[in-house]
Enzyme design. Structure first.
Site, mmCIF file in Angstrom:
data_model
loop_
_atom_site.group_PDB
_atom_site.id
_atom_site.type_symbol
_atom_site.label_atom_id
_atom_site.label_comp_id
_atom_site.label_asym_id
_atom_site.label_seq_id
_atom_site.Cartn_x
_atom_site.Cartn_y
_atom_site.Cartn_z
ATOM 1 N N TYR A 74 7.747 -2.613 -4.964
ATOM 2 C CA TYR A 74 8.179 -3.014 -6.309
ATOM 3 C C TYR A 74 8.315 -1.830 -7.257
ATOM 4 O O TYR A 74 8.662 -2.021 -8.423
ATOM 5 C CB TYR A 74 7.243 -4.068 -6.916
ATOM 6 C CG TYR A 74 5.765 -3.788 -6.790
ATOM 7 C CD1 TYR A 74 5.151 -2.842 -7.584
ATOM 8 C CD2 TYR A 74 4.997 -4.489 -5.872
ATOM 9 C CE1 TYR A 74 3.801 -2.588 -7.467
ATOM 10 C CE2 TYR A 74 3.645 -4.248 -5.734
ATOM 11 C CZ TYR A 74 3.051 -3.295 -6.537
ATOM 12 O OH TYR A 74 1.705 -3.051 -6.397
ATOM 13 N N ASP A 126 -1.219 6.176 2.136
ATOM 14 C CA ASP A 126 -0.674 5.200 1.193
ATOM 15 C C ASP A 126 0.561 5.840 0.555
ATOM 16 O O ASP A 126 0.458 6.897 -0.076
ATOM 17 C CB ASP A 126 -1.734 4.844 0.144
ATOM 18 C CG ASP A 126 -1.222 3.833 -0.887
ATOM 19 O OD1 ASP A 126 0.011 3.703 -1.057
ATOM 20 O OD2 ASP A 126 -2.054 3.199 -1.545
#
Lengths: 397, 397
Positions: free
Chosen positions: B209, B184
């Site tokens: 984001y 991740d």
């Protein structure tokens, strides 16, 4: 009685265009651009991370879900928003299968939108426990609902023809044999009155970029019947479906009610625009909308059949069992639709031979329908579709 | 050498604010609002359904994926975009487990972002085949990689402390015992150089984001190593991961390469804004960025430690094993962070006692860091956080 229809003044449709594809991508509501501007400049730009609280971003998925519930005949709190329709199909199916652990059949039909079938396939392969997907013809579905069936998963309105399943009757039949019911309302939400509570279905899913005008890639939704939701263990158990996302606990604890079907960080720009789009529905009586939709669709059938004998109606003639679209089959449907589009009447083509037209009474009236039929007549009678440029399959939608 | 940093002129940050939370939600790139406007007004409003082709919407997820590949040390075609990070975790995990059908352990760590663990939990419950999720402490992970392990799933940079796992070493260890590696990169992409190809990891996922400034709810991404992708049968097999989405076939056939990890209709507004945000990175050398990040972080630690003895460094002191953030622990971290925010220095709080500050060299310089440290000193020395208004846990992020 609701506000009178259409409400063309609330939408921006290009001059001269007759848009009969609101069943694929709805038109632009006038407030959408300004709302996006505000969300980006004032909220994101001005408040940054604080906007999750100060601009109400954190609550937005639920607020929009509650508004959507009103379109679905469902109570507030029963609808969660986010992700795509395909993801919501997976969530519903995975949860439904867990409710019937001794059964191994998912029943759909071969008129269902392919992505729903693909998601079922993917789930079946992932589970690898002998599940089977059955896809009889739509008219044979009711008879195929047997005690082997764990889940009946159907799209209420056929994406090609507009043919409607009888939601109440099929749900009742599913329940009679102990099956769980999942409805896909992609072509229902904002197209016709939906009565989820009354249907007693366990799950429903849908999208918001068609009749609801949420914009390209607008978030999807999922409904879970309130009396069963507390027993659902979500397959896609993301942090925003957690009871306390910011407690950063190591173990998942589902949030209250349908909020547990949320997964990851919500797409705020798309949600804000969707919320704005839904304002155009304020005061609209869905029975009025349905009546207008049937009036426009019937008029379209009559006009096109009178003008274009080479087109064969592929939709049910009976408006009571037809959604808010009308399709004609024509062997050269692909180039024909390209030529129709070039005439300023926007419909779309669905393989193998379907010319599809959607009716959206929020921004269409009878004059539009008659003008559309005239332009289609011109294309068909003069075989304008034979032009070589219309034969090239460049378009992807 | 790349362009010189920072590039403050490309971003809109509120006057007087020192934004040290770009690791949670990046700031507004100057072109974003205009791009959204164009996408909404000209493309959606003006071209409607045709925009899927004429405005390049259909290709946008892949185009953006190829740009992201450049941030990840990965080849074009290996990164798919869309959905949320949690969904992408699920896709990677489900695919990885299928690659090791005889093993039943998912290994992560208790410093992983909770949603990753929750998604693993949900997958395990859905599969119901005796899978187990192990979450040792981060420092014990390497020793826990045994031949029982099917998948090692880790976040490279700890969301609380910034502590970094050694991607190359852990991947090598996983492979040595035959386990599949899933990284991740939520706090890595745009924060530091990532070398996915060189790491040889099978899967990576992340969001856009944070350091990439894609805006609230910007789409996530997934990388699949090119030599294995053709054998992946996606669990979330949606129509836009189909080889021919518009052929409307009844059965799923995966698309070429990593495109098969796409699922549903892409969030066009968010993707357009993300694409615009990525322009701010043109010409940036990631080695320069990393050097600037370490310089800013080291300066922040030195300044805060000199000024605020009551704060305890919770991040590694060695910049080589620290991502682009610095955290301090403080028992009253929650109210203290509220007071710091009120002083115009934006960081965030992570339970139970972490005050977290992110460093984004695209729009921060040394003067910002020193000014931030001064304001934090004022809050801490004068115990401004004792004010009752800061004690109320109203905020949710």
């Amino acid at each position: 009685m609701g506000v009178s229809l259409p409400r063309k003044e609330l939408f921006d449709v290009p001059e001269g265009m007759i848009y009969l594809d609101g069943n694929s991508l709805g038109v632009l509501p006038k407030g959408a651009a300004e709302r996006a501007q505000r969300t980006i400049t004032e909220e994101w730009g001005g408040q940054l991370i604080k906007a999750w609280n100060t601009a109400g971003w954190m609550a937005l998925p639920q607020v929009v879900g509650d508004t959507l519930a009103g379109f679905l005949g469902a109570p507030a709190g029963s609808v969660a928003t986010g992700d795509t329709l395909s993801i919501k199909v997976y969530q519903a199916l995975a949860a439904a299968l867990k409710m019937r652990p001794d059964r191994r059949v998912i029943l759909s039909d071969n008129g269902n939108f392919p992505s729903d079938l693909y998601m079922a396939e993917g789930l079946i392969k992932t589970l690898d426990q002998g599940y089977e997907l059955r896809t009889p013809a739509p008219e044979d579905v009711a008879d195929a609902i047997t005690e082997e069936v764990a889940v009946v998963m159907l799209t209420q309105v056929d994406y090609r023809t507009g043919r409607m399943h009888d939601m109440a009757a099929i749900t009742e039949k599913a329940h009679a044999v102990g099956a769980v019911m999942v409805w896909d309302l992609a072509h229902s939400a904002g197209a016709l009155p939906v009565e989820l509570t009354a249907s007693n279905a366990e799950f429903a899913v849908g999208c918001t970029y068609k009749y609801l005008n949420g914009g390209p890639g607008a978030p999807a939704f999922i409904y879970v019947r309130p009396d069963i939701v507390d027993d659902i263990e979500p397959a896609l158990s993301g942090w925003l479906g957690h009871d306390a996302p910011f407690a950063m606990e190591l173990n998942y604890r589902p949030a209250t009610a349908t909020e547990r079907m949320r997964v990851g960080t919500p797409p705020i720009l798309q949600l804000a625009v969707l919320q704005e789009a839904l304002r155009a529905w304020e005061g609209v009586d869905m029975a009025d909308l349905r009546a207008a939709s049937q009036r426009l669709s019937n008029l379209f059938i009559a006009e096109v059949e009178a003008r274009c004998p080479m087109l064969t109606l592929a939709s049910p003639r009976d408006a009571e069992v037809r959604g808010s679209q009308v399709s004609f089959s024509f062997e050269q449907g692909y180039p024909a639709m390209q030529a129709v589009i070039d005439s300023g009447v926007i419909g779309d083509f669905r393989a193998p031979d379907i010319m599809r037209f959607g009716f959206t009474p929020l921004y269409l009236d009878e004059a539009d329908i008659i003008e559309a039929a005239k332009r289609i007549e011109n294309v068909m009678t003069n075989e304008l579709w034979r032009e070589p440029k219309y034969q090239v399959k460049s378009r992807v939608t």
